[in-house]
Every structure is written in structure tokens, then in C-alpha cells.
Write an enzyme that holds these catalytic residues in place. Structure first.
Site, PDB file in Angstrom:
ATOM      1  N   ASP A  94      82.170 -18.937  73.638  1.00 57.78           N
ATOM      2  CA  ASP A  94      81.445 -17.964  72.827  1.00 57.78           C
ATOM      3  C   ASP A  94      79.954 -18.012  73.129  1.00 57.78           C
ATOM      4  O   ASP A  94      79.413 -19.040  73.553  1.00 57.78           O
ATOM      5  CB  ASP A  94      81.701 -18.186  71.336  1.00 57.78           C
ATOM      6  CG  ASP A  94      81.230 -19.530  70.813  1.00 57.78           C
ATOM      7  OD1 ASP A  94      81.549 -20.553  71.452  1.00 57.78           O
ATOM      8  OD2 ASP A  94      80.538 -19.570  69.774  1.00 57.78           O
ATOM      9  N   GLU A 157      81.669 -22.394  68.868  1.00 60.89           N
ATOM     10  CA  GLU A 157      80.687 -23.484  68.831  1.00 60.89           C
ATOM     11  C   GLU A 157      79.376 -23.013  68.236  1.00 60.89           C
ATOM     12  O   GLU A 157      78.716 -23.750  67.495  1.00 60.89           O
ATOM     13  CB  GLU A 157      80.459 -24.036  70.243  1.00 60.89           C
ATOM     14  CG  GLU A 157      79.611 -25.309  70.288  1.00 60.89           C
ATOM     15  CD  GLU A 157      78.117 -25.086  70.310  1.00 60.89           C
ATOM     16  OE1 GLU A 157      77.358 -26.041  70.044  1.00 60.89           O
ATOM     17  OE2 GLU A 157      77.673 -23.948  70.586  1.00 60.89           O
ATOM     18  N   GLU A 158      78.998 -21.761  68.534  1.00 62.14           N
ATOM     19  CA  GLU A 158      77.719 -21.249  68.052  1.00 62.14           C
ATOM     20  C   GLU A 158      77.699 -21.075  66.537  1.00 62.14           C
ATOM     21  O   GLU A 158      76.621 -20.947  65.948  1.00 62.14           O
ATOM     22  CB  GLU A 158      77.395 -19.913  68.741  1.00 62.14           C
ATOM     23  CG  GLU A 158      77.229 -20.004  70.256  1.00 62.14           C
ATOM     24  CD  GLU A 158      75.982 -20.764  70.687  1.00 62.14           C
ATOM     25  OE1 GLU A 158      75.263 -21.271  69.813  1.00 62.14           O
ATOM     26  OE2 GLU A 158      75.740 -20.860  71.902  1.00 62.14           O
TER      27      GLU A 158
END
Length: 425
Positions: A94, A157-158
Site C-alpha cells: 500500500d 502498513e500506512e
């Protein structure tokens, strides 16, 4: 000793560039979670052709997961000819939104001047591509290797990693005996090893009031004014105290070796769309503040929370009608892998061979998916190492250097050889 391995990496330079550009062309923007499935399927198809067993795993029920934006992760595994440890390369697929200010198409994978440009180029599709190339070169050079190799492309993850590594870790994908060593190719510069990160506590503080007509505020109780008192107390008491706290952790940049707290957002009263183009005529009865507190290995989480709560409780005693609620949003302990851990020494050997010098050892100011590997998977032989310059992440005209990717792939291939074959030629 490793010339054959390094030559195989070098010979794949064009493939590395093409793979990075192809990955960038999937606009895997988070939020909302665009193009996760096609990107994961693309990775899966490539690794299947190399003999990997592949799983596509949806993080069902995790934040943001729905049928329109499914949280689809890919995990691939190749078992060697004999028993041995498992090395896992984990990258997130992502990326953040492109934003304004680009001079190239952020999702075109533009290659020019020795760089690959695009959103996610350095954070971290260049790292994902470099790890795949490193693994493929190693498998060609040493087809009889013992142990196993895993490669994953994970999501979210972001936004905390809950639909990706956290979900997979809860299912046993990042725990012994399945996995022994984890390398996360985050962009923390090609000649340094990131051992871990500071801790984080996100919380929402809400001050409470009483609604009334805006022309007669004395009949109500203004929650925004109460929040103003909170901010004033933070400025007078908390921020100066945080500035005095220093760590022995090698955090970069230098300013992050202190405790810090960011005010992420503040929302009070009814929004301006109460009537189109007009503000609300009411006294606000609620105001919410989100804080992002980063803390050090030397601090305890309960003490970090107590510093904030003590200020709020003091205001409740001293300020008429002051009342509040506080809600934990996320909490992560600081983590720091020991410098003599196997994965650290293996990657350090790669850096010494490729760059002919000792690596720098650093700690990230913010968290990344190592937090879930440690806290859920209870696996501590984990580092971040990859190409790219962290300062370029999330910015317009993000890029990753081609030579940086090649050199990092060489380092990862050497590290893999050390971990699985003891560094033999």
C-alpha cells in the site's frame, strides 16, 4: 566468495527496474485500499513461475476491509532441498495518496536519470522488487540451499498494518517454527540497518460541555474552551518535560532521540455544513483531540499515559465544570533488535562486502510492521533494511535509485546466503 551471487544480481538489473515500475503502476492507495487484489495477484503470478507455493489471504474483519476494498495479502514460500531456518522478506504494497506537486505521473513508473519515479517507489515497492530479485539470484546460484524462503506483500502498513502483518501474525505467519528471520525492506538507506522503532501511544481526548444558543453562551458550557485549557496545560507543562527526555537508542534523525507528542487533529462543535455555508449557532458540547505520543525504550507506557491523565485530572479539580473522556486508539511498545542477532549480523556482512565498511545501526522515529512481528508473533530476529531515502517517502516526485536497488539486492542476497548456508561460496 560471493562473486557468482553478485553477478547474478547485477545481471537482473533491467528486470529489477521493470518489476519496480510494474509495481508502481498498481495504484494501491490507502485509504481506501485501491488495487490491493490485482497487485497481490501480480506478485503471486511471478513467484508461482519461480516455483513458490502461494497464498492470497484476505484480512477479513480488519479496519477498512469490505467487498469493494478487500485487504488482500500475498504470502509465497519456497522450501529448500533440506531442513533449515526460514528467512522471510516482508514488504507492504500500500501507498499513501499522491497529492499535488508532481512533475511526472505518480503511477506511471517513469524511469529516467538512473531513477524510478512514482508513488511508492522508495516506500516501498523498490524494496519489494529488490528482495524478489535477491531471492531469485540466490536460488539460481545455490539451488541446493537448505531451509526455506518466504516473500510477502502485505497491506495497510500506512494505516497501522492491521489488515496486513497484524492479521497474518495473529494467524501464525510470523512466528517460530514457521519463520526464523524477518527482513523488512523499508527505505532506511542502503548502508544502514534499522533495529527497531520508538513506541507509540495514540489517544483521543474529548472535553465535554453543554449545548446552548450561540447568542447566550453563558447558558451553556463550551467544550472548545475546555480543550483550549488542555492545550495550554500541555504547552506549559508537558511539552517542556518531554524535551528533557533523551534516549540511548540510535534514533534518526537526532531530534527524535527525545520524547515527542504531536497534536494530530482537533474537532469541536457542529461542522460548517450545519446549514450550507453557515456555521452552527450553538455552544459546542463536545471537542475531540487526537494525540500521537512517541516514547523511548527507557519509558514505560503506563507512565507515558499518566503524564497526560494527571494534567486532565488536575484541570478537573481546578476548572469549573471541566470534564473529559479519554480513549486509547493504538499502543505499541518500543522495540530494538540486538546487534548480535543472526539477521543483523547477516545483513551487516552483506553491507561490509558491498560497501566495504561497517553499517550504521539506527532506530526509526516512527513505527512500521516490525511492531506486529514482535508483539503478536513474538519473533524478535527482525530488522528493516532496504533501498531508498526515507526523506523522499510520501513526497511529490518520490523516486528510488536504480543503483541503490541493485546494491541493496546484493546485500540481501549475501544476507540470505549467510542465514541459510553460513556464507559458503
Amino acid at each position: 566468495m560471493t562473486d557468482r551471487l553478485l553477478q547474478r544480481v547485477e545481471a537482473r538489473t533491467d528486470d529489477l527496474v521493470a518489476l519496480t515500475a510494474d509495481l508502481i503502476r498498481f495504484p494501491t492507495v490507502n485509504p481506501p485500499g485501491e488495487a490491493y487484489r490485482p497487485c497481490a495477484e501480480f506478485i503471486a503470478d511471478r513467484l508461482k513461475k519461480r516455483g513458490f507455493g502461494v497464498e492470497l489471504i484476505r484480512g477479513e474483519g480488519t479496519p477498512g476491509d469490505n467487498d469493494r476494498y478487500p485487504r488482500v495479502n500475498v504470502v509465497a514460500r519456497f522450501d529448500g532441498r533440506s531442513p533449515g531456518p526460514t528467512v522471510h522478506f516482508n514488504s507492504h504494497i500500500d501507498v499513501v495518496e499522491a497529492g499535488e506537486g508532481w512533475t511526472v505521473d505518480p503511477f506511471a513508473g517513469v524511469v529516467k536519470d538512473g531513477r524510478v519515479y512514482g508513488r511508492g517507489a522508495c516506500d516501498m515497492k523498490g524494496g519489494l522488487a529488490a528482495s524478489i530479485i535477491a531471492v531469485e539470484a540466490f536460488m539460481q546460484a545455490y539451488p541446493d540451499f537448505p531451509g526455506a524462503i518466504e516473500i510477502s506483500g502485505t497491506v495497510d502498513e500506512e494505516s497501522g498494518g492491521f489488515g496486513g502483518v497484524a492479521y497474518l501474525a495473529s494467524k501464525g505467519y510470523f512466528s517460530k517454527p514457521k519463520v526464523d528471520h524477518v527482513i523488512i525492506p523499508e527505505p532506511l538507506n542502503k548502508d544502514r540497518i534499522c533495529l527497531g522503532h520508538r513506541g507509540v501511544w495514540w489517544a483521543e481526548i474529548e472535553t465535554l460541555g453543554e449545548i446552548a444558543h450561540g447568542s447566550m453562551p453563558f447558558l451553556g458550557d463550551n467544550a472548545v474552551r475546555h480543550m483550549g485549557a488542555v492545550l495550554a496545560a500541555f504547552e506549559a507543562d508537558l511539552f517542556p518535560a518531554l524535551d528533557l527526555k533523551q534516549t540511548s537508542m540510535p534514533v534518526v534523525p537526532e531530534g527524535a532521540r527525545r520524547s515527542t507528542m504531536n497534536i494530530n487533529s482537533i474537532h469541536g462543535g457542529q461542522t460548517e455544513d450545519f446549514r450550507p455555508g453557515l456555521p452552527s449557532p450553538n455552544v459546542p458540547d463536545s471537542c475531540r483531540l487526537t494525540i500521537d505520543r512517541r516514547f523511548l525504550l527507557e519509558e514505560k507506557l503506563n507512565e507515558v499515559k499518566r503524564e497526560v491523565i494527571d494534567i486532565l485530572d488536575r484541570l478537573k479539580r481546578e476548572r469549573a465544570k471541566f470534564d473529559y473522556r479519554i480513549r486509547d486508539v493504538m499502543e505499541v511498545q518500543p522495540t530494538m533488535t540486538e546487534r548480535d542477532a543472526p539477521v543483523v549480523k547477516a545483513v551487516a556482512e552483506g553491507i561490509m562486502q558491498v560497501f566495504e565498511r561497517e553499517p550504521d545501526y539506527v532506530i526509526s522515529p516512527g513505527t512500521y510492521d516490525q511492531k506486529h512481528v514482535a508483539r503478536i508473533g513474538h519473533l524478535f530476529d527482525c530488522i528493516a533494511y532496504g533501498p531508498g531515502i526515507l526523506d523522499l517517502a510520501h513526497r511529490p516526485d518520490e523516486w528510488v535509485g536504480i543503483e541503490d536497488m541493485v546494491q541493496s539486492a546484493k546485500v540481501m542476497a549475501i544476507g540470505l546466503n549467510v542465514l541459510l548456508r553460513g556464507g559458503r561460496s
